[in-house]
Design a protein around this motif. Structure first.
Motif, PDB file in Angstrom:
ATOM      1  N   PHE A   1       0.872  -1.169   0.000  1.00 60.44           N
ATOM      2  CA  PHE A   1       0.000   0.000   0.000  1.00 60.44           C
ATOM      3  C   PHE A   1       0.913   1.225   0.000  1.00 60.44           C
ATOM      4  CE2 PHE A   1      -3.030  -3.103   1.080  1.00 60.44           C
ATOM      5  CZ  PHE A   1      -4.262  -2.567   0.777  1.00 60.44           C
ATOM      6  N   PRO A   2       0.483   2.375  -0.500  1.00 59.49           N
ATOM      7  CA  PRO A   2      -0.838   2.699  -1.026  1.00 59.49           C
ATOM      8  C   PRO A   2      -1.108   2.202  -2.450  1.00 59.49           C
ATOM      9  CG  PRO A   2       0.576   4.633  -1.026  1.00 59.49           C
ATOM     10  CD  PRO A   2       1.351   3.547  -0.368  1.00 59.49           C
ATOM     11  N   LEU A   3      -0.060   1.727  -3.166  1.00 56.94           N
ATOM     12  CA  LEU A   3      -0.304   1.309  -4.549  1.00 56.94           C
ATOM     13  C   LEU A   3      -1.385   0.241  -4.649  1.00 56.94           C
ATOM     14  CD1 LEU A   3       0.398   1.429  -7.547  1.00 56.94           C
ATOM     15  CD2 LEU A   3       2.246  -0.182  -7.121  1.00 56.94           C
ATOM     16  N   ALA A   4      -1.378  -0.704  -3.703  1.00 53.40           N
ATOM     17  CA  ALA A   4      -2.335  -1.809  -3.788  1.00 53.40           C
ATOM     18  C   ALA A   4      -3.730  -1.403  -3.323  1.00 53.40           C
ATOM     19  CB  ALA A   4      -1.842  -2.995  -2.969  1.00 53.40           C
ATOM     20  N   GLY A   5      -3.892  -0.167  -2.904  1.00 55.04           N
ATOM     21  CA  GLY A   5      -5.212   0.280  -2.459  1.00 55.04           C
ATOM     22  C   GLY A   5      -6.112   0.621  -3.635  1.00 55.04           C
ATOM     23  N   LYS A   6      -7.394   0.725  -3.354  1.00 54.28           N
ATOM     24  CA  LYS A   6      -8.399   0.982  -4.389  1.00 54.28           C
ATOM     25  C   LYS A   6      -8.117   2.281  -5.143  1.00 54.28           C
ATOM     26  CE  LYS A   6     -12.370  -0.868  -5.652  1.00 54.28           C
ATOM     27  NZ  LYS A   6     -12.446  -2.269  -6.066  1.00 54.28           N
TER      28      LYS A   6
ATOM     29  N   ASP B   1     -10.399  -3.157   3.059  1.00 58.91           N
ATOM     30  CA  ASP B   1     -10.053  -1.866   2.453  1.00 58.91           C
ATOM     31  C   ASP B   1     -10.522  -1.800   1.007  1.00 58.91           C
ATOM     32  OD1 ASP B   1      -8.887  -0.888   4.700  1.00 58.91           O
ATOM     33  OD2 ASP B   1      -6.941  -0.461   3.781  1.00 58.91           O
ATOM     34  N   ARG B   2     -10.265  -2.866   0.257  1.00 58.97           N
ATOM     35  CA  ARG B   2     -10.530  -2.819  -1.179  1.00 58.97           C
ATOM     36  C   ARG B   2     -12.007  -3.037  -1.501  1.00 58.97           C
ATOM     37  NH1 ARG B   2      -6.641  -2.611  -4.941  1.00 58.97           N
ATOM     38  NH2 ARG B   2      -8.264  -3.249  -6.372  1.00 58.97           N
ATOM     39  N   LEU B   3     -12.652  -3.939  -0.762  1.00 56.86           N
ATOM     40  CA  LEU B   3     -14.025  -4.303  -1.129  1.00 56.86           C
ATOM     41  C   LEU B   3     -15.054  -3.453  -0.394  1.00 56.86           C
ATOM     42  CD1 LEU B   3     -13.853  -8.207  -1.168  1.00 56.86           C
ATOM     43  CD2 LEU B   3     -13.366  -6.605  -2.993  1.00 56.86           C
TER      44      LEU B   3
ATOM     45  N   GLY C   1      -8.932  -1.549 -10.498  1.00 58.69           N
ATOM     46  CA  GLY C   1      -9.477  -2.746 -11.153  1.00 58.69           C
ATOM     47  C   GLY C   1      -9.623  -3.921 -10.186  1.00 58.69           C
ATOM     48  N   VAL C   2     -10.000  -5.082 -10.745  1.00 58.35           N
ATOM     49  CA  VAL C   2     -10.200  -6.256  -9.880  1.00 58.35           C
ATOM     50  C   VAL C   2      -8.889  -6.987  -9.605  1.00 58.35           C
ATOM     51  CG1 VAL C   2     -12.563  -6.628 -10.636  1.00 58.35           C
ATOM     52  CG2 VAL C   2     -10.693  -7.818 -11.792  1.00 58.35           C
ATOM     53  N   GLY C   3      -7.806  -6.615 -10.308  1.00 60.22           N
ATOM     54  CA  GLY C   3      -6.546  -7.362 -10.211  1.00 60.22           C
ATOM     55  C   GLY C   3      -6.110  -7.641  -8.791  1.00 60.22           C
ATOM     56  N   ASN C   4      -6.021  -6.578  -7.987  1.00 63.64           N
ATOM     57  CA  ASN C   4      -5.529  -6.803  -6.627  1.00 63.64           C
ATOM     58  C   ASN C   4      -6.564  -7.429  -5.711  1.00 63.64           C
ATOM     59  OD1 ASN C   4      -2.737  -6.022  -6.745  1.00 63.64           O
ATOM     60  ND2 ASN C   4      -3.516  -4.002  -7.271  1.00 63.64           N
ATOM     61  N   ASN C   5      -7.848  -7.418  -6.128  1.00 63.77           N
ATOM     62  CA  ASN C   5      -8.825  -8.228  -5.389  1.00 63.77           C
ATOM     63  C   ASN C   5      -8.475  -9.706  -5.508  1.00 63.77           C
ATOM     64  OD1 ASN C   5     -10.119  -5.840  -5.049  1.00 63.77           O
ATOM     65  ND2 ASN C   5     -11.935  -6.358  -6.241  1.00 63.77           N
ATOM     66  N   TYR C   6      -8.019 -10.097  -6.716  1.00 62.34           N
ATOM     67  CA  TYR C   6      -7.602 -11.487  -6.906  1.00 62.34           C
ATOM     68  C   TYR C   6      -6.522 -11.850  -5.894  1.00 62.34           C
ATOM     69  CZ  TYR C   6      -9.826 -12.847 -11.327  1.00 62.34           C
ATOM     70  OH  TYR C   6     -10.707 -13.237 -12.287  1.00 62.34           O
TER      71      TYR C   6
END
Lengths: 648, 102
Positions: free
Chosen positions: A168-173, A250-252, A178-183
């Protein structure tokens, strides 16, 4: 969401993969149907709770993932082979190094090691299965579903692209909507539950199910390292579970654990990630050390030098491994006290590791060394790993690390640790235990091709990275200019990666060749082994041991062979209690996969509805009163007679 | 250890029982009959709770007994150690250095 957002479009490489994946799936289904193998697959593999079959499935999945991660690596090497190449764009390169890292660590190294642990540990301690066979199957299916979910990301929805560490913060929404980091968050969570269950399973198995007489200091060294690894899994994986749960929230759901804006702290992610991530390195490397120890002792025809110091070294490494995590982010700007303490603990960890290196060398000293393939890998491991270890001590010094941090020097370092430490070990382990799994040896001659191509290719690929790193090349750069002068180094490195890939191809060819042509007449103990897994037939029968062996000393089987006491008596045979197959593990795995997929796409209604499947699986499992079955004495006798001859 | 069990009076249990009641009453006393601030009360009750847990584990749940009872003890010590490292280590790492200079 429209269909062209659902499928990743616009890149010929990915379009090619989509078509290839589609065709392979159709082909596989058609082939299995044509061969009428569905029932057989379901009965013998999908619902199995046999630790050996589960281990083989882990290994198969690990080799597949090795291929996928390896292709990622080759693509990166192709892109950086010349300056200013446009083969991959920056975004695609980001996605590829992310999936390469995650897949190689979590879906290649972990399943290959856990697979070999599954096959070998119960055999080495004279047990008939692990403590919780059905949970073991569930572990596998959760891992497998997690891996598959992660893998489809590059054709459906888009790959994660924030690095395998997903800082984070790059991996944050905010920055990666996109959905990539949700995966990343969901797939690793599912696989992680499976791994945690494996850890618990093996701790209990090794504490409770050792053969009579096998006290702690009579346990084979591979069992010891697997035990310590399992403890580390139980200690460290829950931290990752929590970190991933925070990430998912955080993401969802828009919470702010890791976003500064609302009082969160991105450094908390780094802290939690490495609290898990550093022990994880030892989780993968300790069982590998155990494999080398077994192989080196067997092919030197000597017992392991300094067995006790080895055990203490393993325990010491495990203890220290929980105390070094900050060395991954010295540069966050911490106080001098923090960086100094973590420098110290990190350098201290080199001590027990050094002890092990000397133990291996002294085991070989004056031994009658046989240069089998398994032994070759162990021999190549020692110098290569030492380069990785010594550069690790360089990186451990906080002040110096400000220069090395996030350069290719670091990348070269951890490849020099993980490839000799894990991949070489897995190869050694596969050559060594292959006959115990399948009843034939892998071909030694093709194996030599595999060995030389891979080892030479490995050094060609990663040695230049030290130098471009020292020259200032930072990691994860998708291209560079001619004026940097790195082109010759990276070009050479790219050639090396092709050589290494050829080595891997030789392994695949070796497996294929040996399946078709290798002699099936290898006996139960083809290497003149020292531990209990060699006391039973090859391939091991599903009940492992007709009579549970008794152990008086370390390397008991070795001495029993010399004393001619390896036979069993007919009168000792008793019916063997075995666990029954179960459909709930694979059902639960698939259910978790479906729920996970919906969560990735944030289709919450569907996720809630489909989570009923998980509840159904759990309820069905709770009402399963199957107590297993007994193998009658005549059946045991018949199977044992086949390889032992007439029983007395 | 097992021989002391059968014939003699179970002093262990009696002492454990009295101690656990005493600790509970002490906690009640601290809360209702002293004028400490809330945070001090929480600290005292927390400390008492740790003693309570130890009494339960050793006097009633016999953690050290059995063939491999020491495994339980090692396990608990290791877990406590890990919890301390994770919690206090994280606090230390995230609140010193530049992070402290907000």
């Amino acid at each position: 969401m429209s269909l062209d957002e659902f499928f990743v479009t616009g890149d010929p490489l990915i379009l090619g993969s989509q078509i290839a994946i589609g065709l392979t799936m159709v082909g596989l289904v058609a082939l299995i149907t044509y061969l009428k193998r569905w029932k057989w697959l379901w009965r013998e593999w999908f619902t199995t709770v046999d630790h050996k079959k589960i281990g083989i499935m882990y290994i198969l999945a690990g080799v597949l993932m090795f291929f996928r991660g390896g292709v990622d690596g080759l693509l990166m090497k192709a892109q950086t082979s010349r300056p200013e190449l446009g083969f991959l764009d920056a975004q695609h390169y980001d996605e590829i190094f992310t999936t390469h890292g995650v897949i190689m660590i979590l879906f290649m190294a972990m399943p290959l090691l856990i697979g070999i642990m599954n096959v070998v540990v119960p055999l080495q301690i004279g047990a008939r299965d692990v403590a919780f066979p059905k949970l073991n199957a569930l572990s596998f299916w959760l891992f497998f579903v997690g891996a598959m979910l992660f893998n489809i990301s590059f054709v459906i929805g888009g790959s994660p692209d924030a690095g395998w560490t997903s800082y984070f913060p790059l991996a944050g929404k905010e920055f990666t909507p996109g959905v990539g980091n949700n995966y990343y968050a969901i797939a690793l969570q599912i696989a992680g539950i499976g791994t945690l269950a494996t850890g618990i399973n093996f701790v209990v198995t090794i504490i409770k199910m050792r053969a009579p007489g096998m006290s702690w200091m009579k346990m084979p060294i591979f069992t010891w390292t697997s035990f310590v690894t399992s403890i580390l899994i139980v200690a460290a994986f829950p931290i990752f579970t929590v970190a991933l749960a925070f990430m998912s929230l955080d993401r969802l759901f828009g919470t702010h654990f890791f976003t500064v804006a609302a009082g969160g702290d991105p450094m908390l992610w780094l802290n939690l990630f490495w609290l898990w991530g550093h022990p994880e390195v030892y989780i993968v490397v300790l069982p590998a050390f155990g494999m080398f120890s077994e192989v080196i002792a067997t092919f030197s025809r000597k017992n392991l030098f300094g067995y006790k110091s080895m055990v203490y070294a393993v325990a010491g490494i495990a203890f220290l491994s929980m105390l070094v995590w900050v060395h991954h982010f010295y540069t966050m700007g911490n106080s001098a006290a923090v960086n100094s303490i973590f420098s110290l603990t990190t350098i201290m960890i080199a001590i027990p590791t050094g002890v092990k290196i000397f133990n291996w060398l002294f085991t070989m000293r004056k031994g009658r060394i046989e240069f089998s393939n398994a032994m070759l890998w162990s021999l190549a491991f020692i110098p290569c790993f030492t380069i990785g270890g010594v550069t690790g001590v360089m990186l451990a010094m906080a002040a110096a690390d400000y220069q090395y941090h996030n350069t290719m020097f670091l990348v070269a370092h951890f490849h020099y640790v993980l490839i000799p430490g894990v991949v070489f070990a897995v190869f050694a382990g596969l050559y060594y235990w292959w006959p115990k799994m399948f009843g034939f040896k892998l071909n030694e001659k093709i194996g030599k091709w595999h060995f030389w191509l891979f080892v030479i290719g490995f050094n060609m690929t990663f040695m230049p990275m030290f130098f471009v790193g020292l020259d200032g090349m930072s990691r994860r750069m998708y291209t560079y200019s001619e004026s940097t002068g790195w082109a010759p180094w990276l070009g050479f490195s790219a050639v090396g990666s092709v050589v290494m890939a050829a080595g891997f191809a030789a392994l695949c060819y070796n497996i294929y060749w040996s399946f078709r042509y290798a002699s099936r007449d290898v006996g139960s103990d083809p290497w003149n082994g020292r531990t209990l897994e060699w006391a039973t037939a090859s391939p091991a029968p599903h009940y492992n041991f007709a009579v549970v062996p008794e152990v008086d000393r370390i390397d008991d089987f070795w001495y029993k062979k010399k004393e001619g006491k390896t036979g069993i008596k007919k009168s000792d045979l008793k019916p063997v209690h075995m666990p029954s197959n179960s459909w709930t593990p694979i059902f639960l795995g698939v259910a978790f996969g479906i729920v996970g997929f919906f969560l990735v796409f944030e289709w919450f209604t569907l996720a809630v509805i489909s989570s009923i499947l998980i509840v159904i699986g759990l309820v069905a499992n709770s009402f399963d009163y199957d107590d297993g079955y007994h193998i009658p004495v005549d059946e045991l006798e018949e199977e044992e007679r086949e390889w032992r001859g007439e029983l007395k | 250890m097992s021989s002391t069990h059968s014939s003699r009076f179970p002093w262990n249990h009696l002492i454990g029982f009295i101690l656990s009641i005493a600790l509970t009453l002490l906690a009640v006393f601290v809360k209702f009959y002293t004028s400490f601030s809330d945070s001090i009360v929480v600290w005292i009750i927390g400390t008492l709770a740790i003693f309570q847990a130890l009494i339960q584990l050793f006097m009633f749940m016999h953690v050290t007994e059995g063939k491999e009872g020491w495994i339980n003890v090692v396990n608990m010590i290791y877990s406590v150690f890990l919890a301390l490292v994770i919690v206090f280590g994280s606090i230390w790492v995230l609140t010193s250095g530049h992070a402290a200079m907000h």
